[in-house]
Design an enzyme around this catalytic site. Structure first.
Site, PDB file in Angstrom:
ATOM      1  NE  ARG A 205      37.712 108.847  61.276  1.00 29.15           N
ATOM      2  CZ  ARG A 205      37.598 110.170  61.223  1.00 29.15           C
ATOM      3  NH1 ARG A 205      38.433 110.925  61.863  1.00 29.15           N
ATOM      4  NH2 ARG A 205      36.627 110.726  60.530  1.00 29.15           N
TER       5      ARG A 205
ATOM      6  CG  MET B 250      31.839 106.771  52.716  1.00 31.49           C
ATOM      7  SD  MET B 250      33.066 107.528  51.671  1.00 31.49           S
ATOM      8  CE  MET B 250      34.435 106.443  51.862  1.00 31.49           C
TER       9      MET B 250
ATOM     10  CG  ASN C 269      61.940 108.518  58.758  1.00 30.79           C
ATOM     11  OD1 ASN C 269      62.971 109.064  59.089  1.00 30.79           O
ATOM     12  ND2 ASN C 269      60.855 109.181  58.440  1.00 30.79           N
TER      13      ASN C 269
ATOM     14  CG  ASP D 122      69.734 109.464  62.493  1.00 29.37           C
ATOM     15  OD1 ASP D 122      68.745 109.451  61.730  1.00 29.37           O
ATOM     16  OD2 ASP D 122      69.642 109.545  63.722  1.00 29.37           O
TER      17      ASP D 122
ATOM     18  CG  ASN E   4      63.487 112.086  60.357  1.00 34.97           C
ATOM     19  OD1 ASN E   4      62.534 112.228  59.607  1.00 34.97           O
ATOM     20  ND2 ASN E   4      64.097 110.936  60.538  1.00 34.97           N
TER      21      ASN E   4
ATOM     22  CB  SER F 224      59.233 115.618  59.560  1.00 37.47           C
ATOM     23  OG  SER F 224      60.060 116.494  58.895  1.00 37.47           O
TER      24      SER F 224
ATOM     25  CB  THR G 191      55.005 116.143  53.825  1.00 36.50           C
ATOM     26  OG1 THR G 191      53.974 115.635  54.656  1.00 36.50           O
ATOM     27  CG2 THR G 191      55.296 115.163  52.726  1.00 36.50           C
TER      28      THR G 191
ATOM     29  CB  THR H 295      69.334 111.217  53.789  1.00 32.51           C
ATOM     30  OG1 THR H 295      68.840 112.052  54.831  1.00 32.51           O
ATOM     31  CG2 THR H 295      69.892 109.952  54.370  1.00 32.51           C
TER      32      THR H 295
ATOM     33  CD  GLU I  58      50.708 112.936  48.086  1.00 28.82           C
ATOM     34  OE1 GLU I  58      51.727 113.634  48.124  1.00 28.82           O
ATOM     35  OE2 GLU I  58      50.409 112.112  48.973  1.00 28.82           O
TER      36      GLU I  58
ATOM     37  CE1 TYR J  13      53.386 106.977  38.689  1.00 25.58           C
ATOM     38  CE2 TYR J  13      51.916 108.847  38.420  1.00 25.58           C
ATOM     39  CZ  TYR J  13      52.317 107.579  38.048  1.00 25.58           C
ATOM     40  OH  TYR J  13      51.654 106.908  37.077  1.00 25.58           O
TER      41      TYR J  13
ATOM     42  CB  SER K 137      62.783  96.946  43.320  1.00 29.41           C
ATOM     43  OG  SER K 137      62.012  97.697  42.414  1.00 29.41           O
TER      44      SER K 137
ATOM     45  CB  THR L 239      54.112 102.042  35.104  1.00 26.29           C
ATOM     46  OG1 THR L 239      54.069 103.450  35.365  1.00 26.29           O
ATOM     47  CG2 THR L 239      53.610 101.306  36.304  1.00 26.29           C
TER      48      THR L 239
ATOM     49  CG  HIS M  40      42.255 104.707  37.809  1.00 24.55           C
ATOM     50  ND1 HIS M  40      43.334 103.972  37.350  1.00 24.55           N
ATOM     51  CD2 HIS M  40      42.748 105.927  38.139  1.00 24.55           C
ATOM     52  CE1 HIS M  40      44.431 104.745  37.380  1.00 24.55           C
ATOM     53  NE2 HIS M  40      44.100 105.932  37.873  1.00 24.55           N
TER      54      HIS M  40
ATOM     55  CG  HIS N 164      39.790 102.995  45.912  1.00 24.37           C
ATOM     56  ND1 HIS N 164      38.997 104.009  45.454  1.00 24.37           N
ATOM     57  CD2 HIS N 164      39.907 103.198  47.249  1.00 24.37           C
ATOM     58  CE1 HIS N 164      38.632 104.778  46.463  1.00 24.37           C
ATOM     59  NE2 HIS N 164      39.173 104.320  47.563  1.00 24.37           N
TER      60      HIS N 164
HETATM   61  C1  HEM Z   1      49.746 103.827  35.117  1.00 16.53           C
HETATM   62  C2  HEM Z   1      49.479 104.980  34.789  1.00 16.53           C
HETATM   63  C3  HEM Z   1      48.314 105.809  35.245  1.00 16.53           C
HETATM   64  C4  HEM Z   1      47.524 106.492  34.418  1.00 16.53           C
HETATM   65  C5  HEM Z   1      47.653 106.512  32.911  1.00 16.53           C
HETATM   66  C6  HEM Z   1      46.545 107.186  35.212  1.00 16.53           C
HETATM   67  C7  HEM Z   1      45.575 108.014  34.705  1.00 16.53           C
HETATM   68  C8  HEM Z   1      44.651 108.693  35.457  1.00 16.53           C
HETATM   69  C9  HEM Z   1      43.709 109.634  34.938  1.00 16.53           C
HETATM   70  C10 HEM Z   1      43.599 110.032  33.482  1.00 16.53           C
HETATM   71  C11 HEM Z   1      42.955 110.092  35.968  1.00 16.53           C
HETATM   72  C12 HEM Z   1      41.855 111.132  35.918  1.00 16.53           C
HETATM   73  C13 HEM Z   1      40.575 110.567  35.547  1.00 16.53           C
HETATM   74  C14 HEM Z   1      39.418 111.492  35.782  1.00 16.53           C
HETATM   75  O1  HEM Z   1      39.414 112.257  36.756  1.00 16.53           O
HETATM   76  O2  HEM Z   1      38.506 111.432  34.983  1.00 16.53           O
HETATM   77  C15 HEM Z   1      43.417 109.436  37.142  1.00 16.53           C
HETATM   78  C16 HEM Z   1      42.900 109.642  38.388  1.00 16.53           C
HETATM   79  C17 HEM Z   1      43.514 109.231  39.533  1.00 16.53           C
HETATM   80  N1  HEM Z   1      44.623 108.411  39.613  1.00 16.53           N
HETATM   81 FE1  HEM Z   1      45.603 107.568  38.062  1.00 16.53          FE
HETATM   82  N2  HEM Z   1      46.736 106.911  36.512  1.00 16.53           N
HETATM   83  C18 HEM Z   1      47.815 106.075  36.595  1.00 16.53           C
HETATM   84  C19 HEM Z   1      48.375 105.592  37.745  1.00 16.53           C
HETATM   85  C20 HEM Z   1      48.002 106.003  38.998  1.00 16.53           C
HETATM   86  C21 HEM Z   1      48.721 105.680  40.192  1.00 16.53           C
HETATM   87  C22 HEM Z   1      49.988 104.863  40.233  1.00 16.53           C
HETATM   88  C23 HEM Z   1      48.060 106.253  41.213  1.00 16.53           C
HETATM   89  C24 HEM Z   1      48.348 106.233  42.691  1.00 16.53           C
HETATM   90  C25 HEM Z   1      49.198 105.610  43.315  1.00 16.53           C
HETATM   91  C26 HEM Z   1      46.913 106.917  40.678  1.00 16.53           C
HETATM   92  C27 HEM Z   1      45.997 107.605  41.435  1.00 16.53           C
HETATM   93  C28 HEM Z   1      44.953 108.320  40.932  1.00 16.53           C
HETATM   94  C29 HEM Z   1      44.022 109.077  41.730  1.00 16.53           C
HETATM   95  C30 HEM Z   1      44.067 109.218  43.253  1.00 16.53           C
HETATM   96  C31 HEM Z   1      43.102 109.637  40.854  1.00 16.53           C
HETATM   97  C32 HEM Z   1      41.851 110.457  41.110  1.00 16.53           C
HETATM   98  C33 HEM Z   1      41.751 111.314  42.259  1.00 16.53           C
HETATM   99  C34 HEM Z   1      40.423 112.035  42.380  1.00 16.53           C
HETATM  100  O3  HEM Z   1      39.836 112.465  41.379  1.00 16.53           O
HETATM  101  O4  HEM Z   1      39.998 112.184  43.514  1.00 16.53           O
HETATM  102  N3  HEM Z   1      46.902 106.742  39.327  1.00 16.53           N
HETATM  103  N4  HEM Z   1      44.462 108.576  36.805  1.00 16.53           N
END
Ligand code: HEM
Ligand SMILES: [Cu+2]
Lengths: 670, 296
Positions: free
Chosen positions: A71, A79, A123, A134, A141, A144, A200, A210, A285, A287, A298, A358, A418, A420
């Site tokens: 979906r 988009m 799970n 379990d 669970n 949830s 959640t 657990t 979230e 993380y 891993s 990381t 970034h 994505h």
């Molecule tokens: C490796 C280290 C990472 C750094 C240093 C980092 C840094 C940042 C920073 C500074 C922003 C804000 C940028 C802005 O709004 O102008 C951002 C946004 C975001 N990051 Fe990362 N990030 C990292 C890893 C991750 C990871 C692992 C995830 C997800 C699994 C993630 C997901 C996101 C999301 C979802 C947003 C923006 C959400 C939104 O504005 O709608 N980032 N990140």
């Protein structure tokens, strides 16, 4: 009588949502009809809907997540095509519709696709890896899961009755306040997320308990598989931050429903407070999503390199380090709000410090391959694709963590690229890897390798063709969430990105074909040994599919790699450990309470959205009554007789003996 | 280039060409993008070898390679561990230095060093257009910002409804426009140019057209423009402002020949209440009625 609900809520004048809803409803009716015609309801009810088996619940979570992933992907296709078509043109989606789509996309992908898939694998795998039967609270669970499903249902109902939020996946006030968003869209968002958020939070509590309390004999903390550590870290984060989300959204609801002034423009409300609070949840979230994915990688790097994980203890340290620092960086999402230089410096540095944890993990995975025998099976391909993609996403994350650089690309397509980059390259690749890896354990046969590889390559290439242009567009100044584009120069890159989506569609089709082909050819793909990948942790000690009680007798763990040690000993001595004395097993009984609660939660949520107060009261009362009845039940467990346990385990042992023989012959050959 | 810009302008109907943040026309943008590049270089130095190492490792130790030795139990080396932790720590120390120095040097509130006194511009984000008030000149504009080249501009920014972000990509740093609060931003265009400005924070249905033209012109030309504008055309009186507060989309540039000097203050302190939001009776209101949730 029906609050705000009236016939005008049905989008009869809008072809796209109307047709989608009709198709959707017909499909659902078709499936329900088929189930009824075939008489599958008793089976479904007994074996799935009321099941409290962590494996069944895990599978249902994954199913829900996969459907929602499709979906959300459909939203994404709309988009990208809208933006490519709407360059100095209106395109085909007017703003009030386009804005719902990107809001729904983000909400669905995070809350109802990524979270269910992550929690589903948690799970399915955690109790097996810990060597237990379990989770700590099996019925909780199930509650949830069903609450998560309830939230997902509400989001989808908004397609047909009313509208969804048009405020983005994090509804910043004042835009999301009643003055600027008077419709029910934000309310759909609020109640869908609140209901699933409760689910959640309970998952978090369940898994902290657990991991801390339910390990088999000998499974000390430092013998737990890496995945269990990441589950613990993610669950701790859930327990720490989901209450913030709940409270923040509750405050916004009070503003909207009862004219409070937490975040309003007027009467002393402070919308910036919302932004702080929502990111105090929002950053952790991401993380919560990615840590379990790190755990999956891993497991895969070590299994497919035929070696233990390199630097296990430093991996544990890095995981816990990330878990803690993740809660201290939220301000990087709004450097551009004009906090002073000192604040920006502090949060910029704390953010980039996360990259240390990381980075260490990345090197440890690389060194896990050193001296190994790397098999490029599908899970391993996803893992290598992950390293390549995620390292680049992490790099752009660090660039965004430099405030003056962020001043140029905040909220731009660069930012979109970034996240994505890290969420698709990290979380989604990890989930696909994990699903391919544990699928045989769930269903008893492997997924088709050729189609899996095709899916991987299309996804990898499609990802980069879609998102690399967005990095450049961001640097060209293109901001996110534009319903139409006024600048002709952006056309080529927007078109290219759309081509990337086309490649991703092919990848998605490959996944579906893979599933169908695998089911059709399940006899060839059957995993008779229970250990299809030459695994190292306890889940591979069980037969595939694992019996509902997981282990006939509790394993006794002797080292860091529980099953690998058992296997080595067996291969060396050319025999299995002697047959144990089988005893009856106590297992929790099924319970409809999850389904029942979620049903009334959905009713309550819907009633609150449309302000049908009597119905909301009724729903709450009914849900509460369910809890009371559940609390007074007398029978919690049933016995699996020793003969039944013995029968299942003897079958497992004979499969293992065959495996052992084969391994012995191989050993002799080399 | 001028031709391309002109074509772009005609096509955009808005002005400015699309070349982005890495092609700055002022000191702030130049510094921002220099920092962007510095950080990028530091990161690439480490990221590229890491990726290559990962691929090499996977290939070298592929199961089908008989030449690679198999070390089935090797899983720890203190030396490698030390290196593995040091590399990211060192990198991040570099980046941390950049963050620290950059954040202070490019604090948006900090005035730019210059011999000429800054031009004051007050910015109000409205649904869905930008109002620029020139208190020193006593004039105001909508969706059109004219600034003298080579002179620093001090922006005071607020919003009369929801969050927005004031952003001229080629001038540099962006900053939020928030109701009830005033953010400050100091920018400067070094040379005459036609630029494009926008909101960089989604703010509702009219967001995609919440863009404005930025004309950086020679100081003398700026004076002439301001003089000519003053007293000419419509006045931004309370009635006109009330009209502006109503939601409207795709608003073409307007110049007001006079403005209440206290207007910005009144908006920022919310002495004048915030914009009314969607009004179904407003002709520019688009969308289905259900968007008011049955409330009429
Ligand atoms: C490796 C280290 C990472 C750094 C240093 C980092 C840094 C940042 C920073 C500074 C922003 C804000 C940028 C802005 O709004 O102008 C951002 C946004 C975001 N990051 Fe990362 N990030 C990292 C890893 C991750 C990871 C692992 C995830 C997800 C699994 C993630 C997901 C996101 C999301 C979802 C947003 C923006 C959400 C939104 O504005 O709608 N980032 N990140
Ligand atoms: Cu973050």
């Amino acid at each position: 009588m029906f609050g705000k609900l009236s016939w005008s809520a049905i989008p009869l004048d809008q072809p796209i949502p109307l047709i989608t809803s009709v198709v959707l409803i017909l499909t659902i009716l078709g499936v329900l009809g088929l189930v009824t015609a075939k008489g599958w309801w008793p089976y479904l009810w007994r074996e799935w809907i009321t099941s409290v088996d962590h494996k069944r619940i895990g599978i249902m979570y994954c199913l829900l997540g996969s459907v929602m992933l499709i979906r959300g992907f459909a939203d994404a296709i709309m988009m990208r095509s809208q933006q490519a078509l709407a360059i100095n043109a209106p395109g085909y989606l007017p703003p009030e519709h386009y804005n719902q789509i990107f809001s729904a996309h983000g909400t669905i992908m995070i809350f109802f696709a990524a979270m269910p898939l992550v929690i589903g694998l948690m799970n399915f795998v955690t109790p097996l890896q810990l060597g237990v039967r379990d989770v700590a609270f099996p019925t909780l669970n199930s509650v949830s899961f069903w609450l998560t499903a309830s939230g997902a249902l509400l989001v989808n109902v908004s397609l047909f009755i009313g509208e969804f939020a048009r405020t983005g996946w994090l509804p910043y006030p004042p835009l999301s306040e009643a003055t600027y968003s008077p419709g029910v869209g934000v309310d759909y968002y609020l109640w869908a997320v609140q209901i699933s958020g409760v689910g959640t939070l309970m998952t978090g509590i369940n898994f902290v308990t657990t991991v801390l309390k339910m390990r088999c004999p000998g499974m000390t903390y430092l013998r737990m598989p890496m995945f269990c550590w990441t589950v613990l870290a993610a669950s701790l984060l859930i327990v720490a931050v989901f209450p913030i989300l709940t409270a923040t959204l509750a405050m916004l609801s009070l503003d909207r429903y009862f004219g409070f002034h937490y975040f309003t423009n007027t009467a002393g409300g402070n919308p910036m407070m919302f932004v702080n609070l929502i990111w105090a949840w929002g950053h952790p979230e991401v993380y919560i999503l990615v840590l379990p994915a790190f755990g999956i990688f891993s497991e895969i790097f070590s299994t497919f390199s035929g070696k233990p994980l390199f630097g296990y203890r430093s991996m544990v340290a890095a995981t816990l380090f990330i878990c803690i620092v993740a809660m201290m960086v939220w301000l990087h999402h709004f450097f551009t709000m004009g906090a002073g230089a000192a604040v920006n410096t502090a949060f910029g540095i704390s953010t980039s410090i996360i990259a240390v944890g990381t980075g260490v993990k990345i090197y440890n995975w690389i060194f896990t391959m050193y001296g190994g025998r790397v098999r490029f099976s599908v899970p391993m391909l996803w893992s290598l694709g992950f390293i390549f993609t995620f390292v680049i996403g992490g790099m752009t994350g660090v660039l965004l963590a430099v405030p003056p650089a962020d001043f140029l690309v905040h909220n731009s397509m660069f930012l979109v690229a970034h996240f994505h980059n890290v969420i698709v390259g990290g979380v989604v690749f990890g989930l696909f890897a994990g699903i391919d890896y544990w699928f045989p354990k769930a269903f008893g046969f492997r997924l088709h390798e050729g189609w899996g590889k095709a899916a991987f390559w299309f996804a990898l290439v499609g990802f980069w063709v879609t998102f690399a242009p967005l990095y450049i567009l961001g640097l060209q100044g293109m901001t996110r969430r534009l319903q139409h584009v006024n600048i002709e120069e952006w056309r080529p890159l927007l078109d290219l990105s759309l081509v990337g989506v086309g490649i991703l569609i092919v990848g998605a089709v490959c996944q579906v074909v893979m599933l169908v082909v695998s089911i059709l050819r399940r006899d060839e793909l059957r995993d008779v040994t229970g250990d299809p990948w030459d695994g190292r942790s306890l889940e591979w000690a069980t037969p595939s599919p694992a019996p509902f009680f997981n282990f006939a007798v509790m394993p006794n763990v002797q080292g860091e790699e529980a099953y690998w040690d058992i296997k080595l000993r067996a291969v060396e001595s050319q025999q299995l450990s002697p047959e144990p004395r089988y005893e009856p097993i106590e297992m929790p009984v099924n319970s409809p309470v999850g389904f029942y609660t979620a049903f009334f939660a959905t009713v309550t949520g819907f009633a609150l959205i449309w302000q049908i107060w009597w119905l909301a009261g009724l729903g709450l009362a009914a849900a509460f009554a369910g809890f009371v009845v559940f609390a007074w039940r007398d029978v919690h467990e049933f016995h699996v007789p020793a003969e039944e346990v013995a029968r299942v385990d003897r079958a497992r042992r004979s499969a293992r003996e065959a495996l052992l023989e084969r391994l012995g012959q191989q050993g002799a050959a080399t | 280039m001028a031709r391309r810009a002109a074509v772009g302008l005609a096509a955009a109907g808005l002005g400015g060409c699309a070349r982005g943040v890495l092609d700055p026309v002022g000191p702030v943008g130049a510094d921002d993008s220099a920092i962007f590049f510095d950080a990028l270089m530091v990161m690439l130095v480490i990221v590229i070898p890491t990726i290559l190492l990962a691929f090499w490792m996977a290939w070298r130790y592929r199961a089908s390679n008989p030449k690679a030795e198999y070390l089935p139990n090797w899983s720890y080396s203190g030396r490698i561990e030390a290196v593995v932790w040091s590399i990211p720590i060192l990198t991040i120390m570099f980046i941390g230095g950049i963050i620290w120095i950059g954040s202070y040097r490019l604090d948006p509130f900090k005035p730019l060093p210059s011999k000429s006194p800054p031009l004051e511009v007050q910015v109000v984000a409205l649904d869905w257009k930008w109002l620029f008030i020139y208190p020193q000149q006593g004039i105001a504009t909508v969706n059109q910002l004219v600034v003298p080249a080579g002179t620093p501009v001090h922006f005071s920014i607020t919003s009369a409804s929801v969050f927005n972000v004031f952003f001229v990509p080629r001038l540099g740093s962006m900053i939020y426009a928030m109701p009830g609060m005033v953010s400050q931003l100091n920018l400067q265009a070094d040379r005459p140019a036609l630029l494009f400005g926008q909101s960089a924070q989604f703010s509702g249905d009219g967001f995609s057209d919440m863009q404005f033209q930025v004309r950086s012109v020679a100081p003398a030309e700026f004076q002439a423009w301001a003089q000519a504008a003053r007293g000419a055309g419509p006045m931004l009186d309370p009635a006109a402002y009330a009209q502006l507060m109503r939601q409207s989309q795709r608003v073409s540039p307007v110049t007001y020949g006079g403005v209440d000097p206290q207007l910005f203050q009144a908006v920022a302190t919310q002495a004048i209440g915030p914009g009314p939001g969607p009004q179904p009776e407003n002709p520019s209101h688009s969308g289905r009625e259900v968007s008011t949730g049955g409330r009429r």
